[in-house]
Design a protein around this motif. Structure first.
Motif, PDB file in Angstrom:
ATOM      1  N   ASP A  62       0.721  -1.074   0.161  1.00 23.90           N
ATOM      2  CA  ASP A  62      -0.291  -0.219  -0.109  1.00 23.90           C
ATOM      3  C   ASP A  62       0.812   1.358  -0.134  1.00 23.90           C
ATOM      4  O   ASP A  62       1.942   1.132   0.733  1.00 23.90           O
ATOM      5  CB  ASP A  62      -0.503   0.174   1.564  1.00 23.90           C
ATOM      6  CG  ASP A  62      -1.819  -0.588   0.798  1.00 23.90           C
ATOM      7  OD1 ASP A  62      -3.090  -0.849   0.185  1.00 23.90           O
ATOM      8  OD2 ASP A  62      -2.905  -1.921   1.812  1.00 23.90           O
ATOM      9  N   SER A  63       0.740   2.227  -0.767  1.00 26.69           N
ATOM     10  CA  SER A  63       1.431   3.802  -0.564  1.00 26.69           C
ATOM     11  C   SER A  63       1.500   3.871   1.085  1.00 26.69           C
ATOM     12  O   SER A  63       1.954   4.950   0.701  1.00 26.69           O
ATOM     13  CB  SER A  63       0.747   4.558  -1.639  1.00 26.69           C
ATOM     14  OG  SER A  63      -0.556   4.513  -1.423  1.00 26.69           O
ATOM     15  N   GLU A  64       0.883   4.322   1.730  1.00 30.71           N
ATOM     16  CA  GLU A  64       0.838   4.782   3.243  1.00 30.71           C
ATOM     17  C   GLU A  64       2.400   3.456   3.790  1.00 30.71           C
ATOM     18  O   GLU A  64       1.928   4.124   4.298  1.00 30.71           O
ATOM     19  CB  GLU A  64      -0.952   4.189   3.992  1.00 30.71           C
ATOM     20  CG  GLU A  64      -2.004   5.510   3.342  1.00 30.71           C
ATOM     21  CD  GLU A  64      -2.518   4.149   1.733  1.00 30.71           C
ATOM     22  OE1 GLU A  64      -3.491   4.152   1.762  1.00 30.71           O
ATOM     23  OE2 GLU A  64      -2.224   3.114   1.248  1.00 30.71           O
ATOM     24  N   ASN A  65       2.162   2.287   3.308  1.00 31.56           N
ATOM     25  CA  ASN A  65       3.560   2.309   3.858  1.00 31.56           C
ATOM     26  C   ASN A  65       4.636   1.960   2.738  1.00 31.56           C
ATOM     27  O   ASN A  65       6.005   1.974   3.255  1.00 31.56           O
ATOM     28  CB  ASN A  65       2.706   0.809   4.365  1.00 31.56           C
ATOM     29  CG  ASN A  65       1.750   0.219   4.340  1.00 31.56           C
ATOM     30  OD1 ASN A  65       1.802   1.149   5.851  1.00 31.56           O
ATOM     31  ND2 ASN A  65       1.556  -0.814   4.932  1.00 31.56           N
ATOM     32  N   ILE A  66       4.629   2.798   2.191  1.00 27.89           N
ATOM     33  CA  ILE A  66       6.545   2.440   1.024  1.00 27.89           C
ATOM     34  C   ILE A  66       6.935   3.813   1.869  1.00 27.89           C
ATOM     35  O   ILE A  66       6.278   4.713   1.405  1.00 27.89           O
ATOM     36  CB  ILE A  66       5.694   3.040  -0.112  1.00 27.89           C
ATOM     37  CG1 ILE A  66       5.054   2.584  -1.159  1.00 27.89           C
ATOM     38  CG2 ILE A  66       6.638   3.168  -1.111  1.00 27.89           C
ATOM     39  CD1 ILE A  66       4.548   2.060  -2.487  1.00 27.89           C
ATOM     40  N   GLY A  67       8.365   3.279   2.120  1.00 26.25           N
ATOM     41  CA  GLY A  67       9.148   4.354   2.537  1.00 26.25           C
ATOM     42  C   GLY A  67      10.123   5.501   1.877  1.00 26.25           C
ATOM     43  O   GLY A  67       9.903   6.913   1.907  1.00 26.25           O
ATOM     44  N   HIS A 105      -5.281  -6.450   0.772  1.00 28.91           N
ATOM     45  CA  HIS A 105      -3.693  -6.364   0.671  1.00 28.91           C
ATOM     46  C   HIS A 105      -3.522  -6.208   1.965  1.00 28.91           C
ATOM     47  O   HIS A 105      -4.153  -6.065   2.891  1.00 28.91           O
ATOM     48  CB  HIS A 105      -3.826  -5.179   0.110  1.00 28.91           C
ATOM     49  CG  HIS A 105      -2.206  -4.890  -0.298  1.00 28.91           C
ATOM     50  ND1 HIS A 105      -1.470  -5.269  -1.179  1.00 28.91           N
ATOM     51  CD2 HIS A 105      -0.835  -4.753   1.508  1.00 28.91           C
ATOM     52  CE1 HIS A 105      -0.212  -5.058  -1.065  1.00 28.91           C
ATOM     53  NE2 HIS A 105       0.298  -5.064   0.738  1.00 28.91           N
ATOM     54  N   VAL A 106      -2.161  -7.044   2.410  1.00 29.20           N
ATOM     55  CA  VAL A 106      -1.971  -6.526   3.989  1.00 29.20           C
ATOM     56  C   VAL A 106      -0.209  -6.876   4.021  1.00 29.20           C
ATOM     57  O   VAL A 106      -0.019  -7.515   2.714  1.00 29.20           O
ATOM     58  CB  VAL A 106      -2.811  -8.525   4.401  1.00 29.20           C
ATOM     59  CG1 VAL A 106      -1.747  -8.336   6.291  1.00 29.20           C
ATOM     60  CG2 VAL A 106      -4.144  -8.319   4.658  1.00 29.20           C
ATOM     61  N   ASP A 107      -0.548  -5.624   4.817  1.00 28.92           N
ATOM     62  CA  ASP A 107       1.180  -5.704   4.836  1.00 28.92           C
ATOM     63  C   ASP A 107       2.215  -6.114   5.791  1.00 28.92           C
ATOM     64  O   ASP A 107       1.336  -5.500   7.006  1.00 28.92           O
ATOM     65  CB  ASP A 107       1.951  -4.122   4.456  1.00 28.92           C
ATOM     66  CG  ASP A 107       1.551  -3.683   2.947  1.00 28.92           C
ATOM     67  OD1 ASP A 107       1.717  -5.014   1.941  1.00 28.92           O
ATOM     68  OD2 ASP A 107       1.543  -3.221   2.292  1.00 28.92           O
ATOM     69  N   SER A 114      -5.997  -3.070   4.391  1.00 28.34           N
ATOM     70  CA  SER A 114      -6.542  -2.510   2.925  1.00 28.34           C
ATOM     71  C   SER A 114      -7.112  -2.979   2.321  1.00 28.34           C
ATOM     72  O   SER A 114      -7.262  -4.281   1.414  1.00 28.34           O
ATOM     73  CB  SER A 114      -5.376  -1.286   2.441  1.00 28.34           C
ATOM     74  OG  SER A 114      -5.149  -1.789   1.535  1.00 28.34           O
ATOM     75  N   TYR A 115      -8.460  -2.591   1.989  1.00 30.59           N
ATOM     76  CA  TYR A 115      -9.825  -3.057   1.155  1.00 30.59           C
ATOM     77  C   TYR A 115      -9.923  -1.789  -0.348  1.00 30.59           C
ATOM     78  O   TYR A 115      -9.986  -0.551   0.452  1.00 30.59           O
ATOM     79  CB  TYR A 115     -11.081  -3.205   1.444  1.00 30.59           C
ATOM     80  CG  TYR A 115     -12.165  -3.928   0.394  1.00 30.59           C
ATOM     81  CD1 TYR A 115     -12.205  -5.020  -0.704  1.00 30.59           C
ATOM     82  CD2 TYR A 115     -13.292  -2.672   0.236  1.00 30.59           C
ATOM     83  CE1 TYR A 115     -12.722  -4.768  -0.938  1.00 30.59           C
ATOM     84  CE2 TYR A 115     -14.212  -2.587  -0.814  1.00 30.59           C
ATOM     85  CZ  TYR A 115     -14.156  -3.679  -1.283  1.00 30.59           C
ATOM     86  OH  TYR A 115     -15.436  -4.411  -2.440  1.00 30.59           O
ATOM     87  N   THR A 116     -10.135  -1.865  -1.464  1.00 29.46           N
ATOM     88  CA  THR A 116      -9.826  -0.982  -2.399  1.00 29.46           C
ATOM     89  C   THR A 116     -10.970  -1.581  -3.935  1.00 29.46           C
ATOM     90  O   THR A 116     -10.888  -2.484  -3.245  1.00 29.46           O
ATOM     91  CB  THR A 116      -9.017  -0.358  -2.802  1.00 29.46           C
ATOM     92  OG1 THR A 116      -7.695  -0.219  -2.032  1.00 29.46           O
ATOM     93  CG2 THR A 116      -9.239   0.686  -3.671  1.00 29.46           C
ATOM     94  N   ARG A 117     -11.522  -0.215  -3.690  1.00 31.57           N
ATOM     95  CA  ARG A 117     -12.864  -0.969  -5.061  1.00 31.57           C
ATOM     96  C   ARG A 117     -12.866  -0.096  -5.702  1.00 31.57           C
ATOM     97  O   ARG A 117     -13.349   1.469  -5.107  1.00 31.57           O
ATOM     98  CB  ARG A 117     -14.203  -1.214  -4.506  1.00 31.57           C
ATOM     99  CG  ARG A 117     -15.549  -1.567  -5.309  1.00 31.57           C
ATOM    100  CD  ARG A 117     -16.773  -2.162  -4.289  1.00 31.57           C
ATOM    101  NE  ARG A 117     -18.003  -2.073  -5.488  1.00 31.57           N
ATOM    102  CZ  ARG A 117     -17.998  -1.684  -6.142  1.00 31.57           C
ATOM    103  NH1 ARG A 117     -17.719   0.039  -5.917  1.00 31.57           N
ATOM    104  NH2 ARG A 117     -19.111  -2.301  -7.323  1.00 31.57           N
TER     105      ARG A 117
END
Length: 792
Positions: free
Chosen positions: A167-172, A260-262, A243-246
């Motif tokens: 997920d983009s929220e987790n990309i460092g 998705h799971v990170d 996350s869940y995206t639709r």
């Protein structure tokens, strides 16, 4: 406003950071004092007594306060130009930029602003896996992809599939190395460069983040992350997110869903020891987007797509093309200090992928072959005008495990590093068929031959082993201002497979050994100025398993393709010369040159209704050009960024087609726009923030004969946001709006199917070589998303 006792410390930080221009609301100075009981850092301001000197020196750490989304507002260009020191051309992005992009975006779209990166997307939100990237005319199959120390993307076809990564929220941060790769990178296709992505580290303070996103095309994304903080007194920190995206397909019918799971766990101890464990899981159910020819785009534009309702006998119903894929990636990168002069790095990894790409097709009852054998009598639920509508299912699953490691000996001014990478891949591919009901639904059964076998156009098993050995020596002279590095890598690639189709050669095997020397020199003129040269060799193994196996025409039973085991690897020799300046203004400029042999082109085509990959050896190619980027550190809260590339690439020989040659010598290579440019402006005062970006890509050819291509295009994006003060346990809630392709440009973003020639052409030997139309990605139109997030 900060209290009075923070003013001297804040002033010292501003002086120390050399005119960053950040106000106290954007960059607050926070002190931490060391707790004598356990040696850990306790949060909070350190005591400040100017009148009384302490009996012993006090340890004071000054750090930047991290804003929501892990934003620090310290990277030049608003996160688009982190400082680089490696002796090669390399760009990157940090959280300062990533956090301000749409939460639905993917890694390739994030790299769009970097020099020379040409991103061909097929939807505006970045949700689709059908996105590709080219660097200096080399597509994603020629770019090494490394995620947390392990190979990422499809290991055989070289497709990025970036929705699987994180997920983009987790990309460092993400680094893009144009034209070269790390000597010990776990890749065997990095001719065009290397993408390296790393997740953010878990927070040392317990908490988390909640983000809710909605937008056009009925888009919604729900994201939740929990940080454990330090677990007991173990020094272990971790986070897990889901996350869940639709959303509805932006053009045409269909719905996309992504789960998705990170997760990441980190332990640091002693001096320079660190171990991590990373886990990602992804499942995507994606609606199709129809690729267009130039004529279809000019006539129909965005309205050309799959049908939203089923017509008996038709093969263009969108539900016949709904794509699904599930994947899992696990890695454990670790760094150890084994002694005063000896360090080690080790990354074991495991990757599993399983997917199904169906396509609408027809079969003619009574004229169906399984391999070279008649399939016999088959009952279909519906037959229309002598044709039975079916779904051709291109299914595969793969298991990829291995480890990558190195030992480094540091002795004075010299560092000697040896590395080894081992990878073991197993892949099963079954292209079978399912009947279609009278309503157009794919039935949950598999079509069988009269003899009880699964009817398939492909049924094979691939095994691959990689053994890569590397050695590199770095000499640092003139008080570490001059660095000379020489290295050598040998990659042993072994592939073997079995083909279960009747009449096909059952077993094949292929072994290659590729030597890869390299050399670089870097000289620091002073702390701000650096010059470097980089000479590199790289190779690219065939990015498809299809050419190795025999294939048959399902209507006649005759062999249509004879499997080959003598496929040649693409090989490239490249040189770079570059200069960097680091300061309030950060700049980089470089010149590059490539010479290719056995230039490989991968292209997607449909065979017997099933999606597969076509492999073209284009011979030699010469590529030359220059790239530059320049950015400003935050100054009065503004951070501008500009990048650009000039590219000149030519084909060195005539390309063989059948028994003749196309006169392609001297033609411009495909996918090589002469100019690309990006410009961005970021603003962030700690509360109000935003950025605007503009991207231009010149025209590019899609055929070796240069008789067709796509026109130049330009796009622009805008972000606006506001951070609030903390309320109770909600830490800095914020609202952010992203506007993508604000001009709603209608453009072709990239090449999907490459052709040798689009029009009939007279060959070198006098025959007429028929042309065929390339197909293209249609770039995503306007989209807007609004996200509300908060820490806790």
């Amino acid at each position: 406003m900060p209290s009075a006792r923070f003013v001297p410390l804040a002033f010292a930080v501003m002086c120390q950071t050399a005119m960053t221009g950040l106000a106290s609301t954007a960059l607050a100075a926070v002190g931490t004092r060391h707790d004598a009981a356990d040696g850990r850092k306790a949060p909070g301001p350190a005591p400040h007594h100017p009148a009384a000197a302490p009996a012993a020196p006090e340890v004071l750490d000054v750090v930047a306060r991290t804003l929501p989304g892990d934003v620090t507002n310290t990277t030049p260009g608003g996160g688009l130009m982190p400082v680089q020191t490696v002796p090669r051309l390399q760009s990157g992005i940090t959280r300062d930029f990533i956090a301000k992009q749409a939460p639905t975006t993917n890694t390739l779209n994030l790299l769009q602003m970097t020099p020379g990166a040409v991103v061909a997307n097929s939807d505006p939100l970045g949700l689709a896996d059908h996105t590709t990237l080219s660097i200096r005319g080399m597509d994603q199959t020629e770019i090494g992809m490394v995620f947390e120390g392990m190979p990422a993307g499809d290991p055989i076809y070289g497709l990025a599939d970036t929705s699987e990564w994180a997920d983009s929220e987790n990309i460092g941060h993400v680094n893009l190395t144009q034209g070269s790769s790390d000597i010990n990178a776990p890749t065997y296709n990095a001719v065009g460069g290397q993408i390296t992505e790393t997740l953010r580290d878990p927070s040392r303070v317990r908490g988390g983040e909640l983000e809710l996103t909605g937008g056009t095309h009925a888009t919604n994304k729900d994201f939740l992350r929990f940080d454990t903080g330090e677990i007991g007194h173990s020094g272990v920190v971790a986070f897990v997110s889901g996350s869940y995206t639709r959303n509805n397909n932006w053009r045409g019918p269909g719905t996309n869903r992504r789960y998705h799971v990170d997760a990441k766990l980190v332990k640091e101890w002693g001096e320079d020891n660190r171990a991590a464990a990373i886990f990602t899981w992804n499942s995507i159910d994606e609606a199709p987007n129809l690729y267009l020819t130039l004529g279809q785009w000019e006539q129909y534009g965005r309205s050309y797509n799959y049908a939203g309702s089923y017509t008996p006998g038709a093969t263009n119903y969108y539900r016949l093309f709904q794509y699904d894929r599930t994947s899992m990636m696990i890695s454990a990168p670790a760094h150890f200090r084994l002694g005063r002069h000896l360090t080690a790095e080790l990354t074991p990894y495991y990757q599993w992928m399983s997917g199904l790409v169906p396509s609408g097709a027809t079969l003619t009852p009574g004229k169906i072959y399984y391999g070279d054998s008649p399939a016999g009598s088959i009952d279909f639920p519906t037959v229309y005008k002598g044709k039975a509508a079916v779904a051709a299912n291109a299914g595969s699953n793969s298991f990829n495990a291995g480890f990558n490691g190195s030992l480094a000996l540091h002795t004075g001014v010299n560092t000697l590093r040896v590395g080894y990478w081992y990878g073991n891949l197993t892949k099963n591919s079954l292209y079978d068929y399912s009947p279609v009901s009278s309503s157009g639904a794919i039935m949950d059964t598999t079509i069988m031959t009269q003899g009880g076998q699964v009817l398939a156009s492909k049924n094979f098993h691939l095994m691959q082993q990689v053994n890569a050995f590397s050695i590199e020596d770095t000499l640092s002279l003139l008080n570490h201002r001059l660095t000379v590095t020489a290295g050598f890598r040998e990659v042993l690639l072994s592939r073997a497979g079995t083909n279960a189709l009747p009449g096909a050669a059952y077993h094949w095997a292929s072994d290659t050994a590729t030597p890869l020397p390299r050399f670089s020199v870097s000289y620091a003129i002073d702390p701000r100025n650096q010059v470097f040269i980089n000479a590199n060799t790289s190779f690219h193994a065939p990015t498809s398993d299809v050419p190795y196996f025999d294939a048959f025409n399902m209507t006649t039973g005759k062999i249509s393709t004879v499997g080959k085991t003598d496929l040649k690897d693409e090989y490239a020799i490249s040189e770079e010369v570059g200069y960097r300046y680091t300061g309030l203004v950060t700049a980089s400029v470089g010149f590059f040159n490539y010479n290719f042999t056995n230039r490989q082109i991968s292209s997607s085509v449909y065979v017997d209704g099933a999606l597969t990959t076509n492999f073209i050896n284009a011979g030699g190619q010469t590529t030359r050009g220059a790239q530059a980027e320049i950015a400003l550190r935050p100054w009065h809260h503004f951070s501008p960024y500009v990048s650009g590339q000039y590219l000149h690439a030519t084909i060195d020989n005539d390309v063989a087609v059948g028994n003749d040659l196309l006169p392609t010598r001297g033609k411009t290579a495909i996918m090589t726009p002469k100019f690309t440019a990006s410009a961005g402006l970021s603003y962030d005062d700690g509360r109000f923030f935003g950025n605007a970006s503009f991207h231009y890509v010149d025209a590019q050819y899609s055929t070796f004969m240069n008789d067709e291509g796509i026109p130049a295009y330009k796009t622009g994006n805008v972000t606006l946001g506001y951070r609030m003060r903390s309320v109770g346990f909600l830490r800095h809630p914020q609202i952010q709006a992203n506007f993508i392709n604000i001009g709603d440009a209608n453009y072709l973003s990239g090449i999907y199917t490459v052709r040798t020639n689009a029009r009939p052409t007279r060959g070198v030997r006098g025959t007429t070589i028929a042309g065929s139309a390339p197909s293209y990605y249609l770039g995503g139109g306007f989209a807007a998303v609004v996200s509300v997030s908060t820490g806790f």
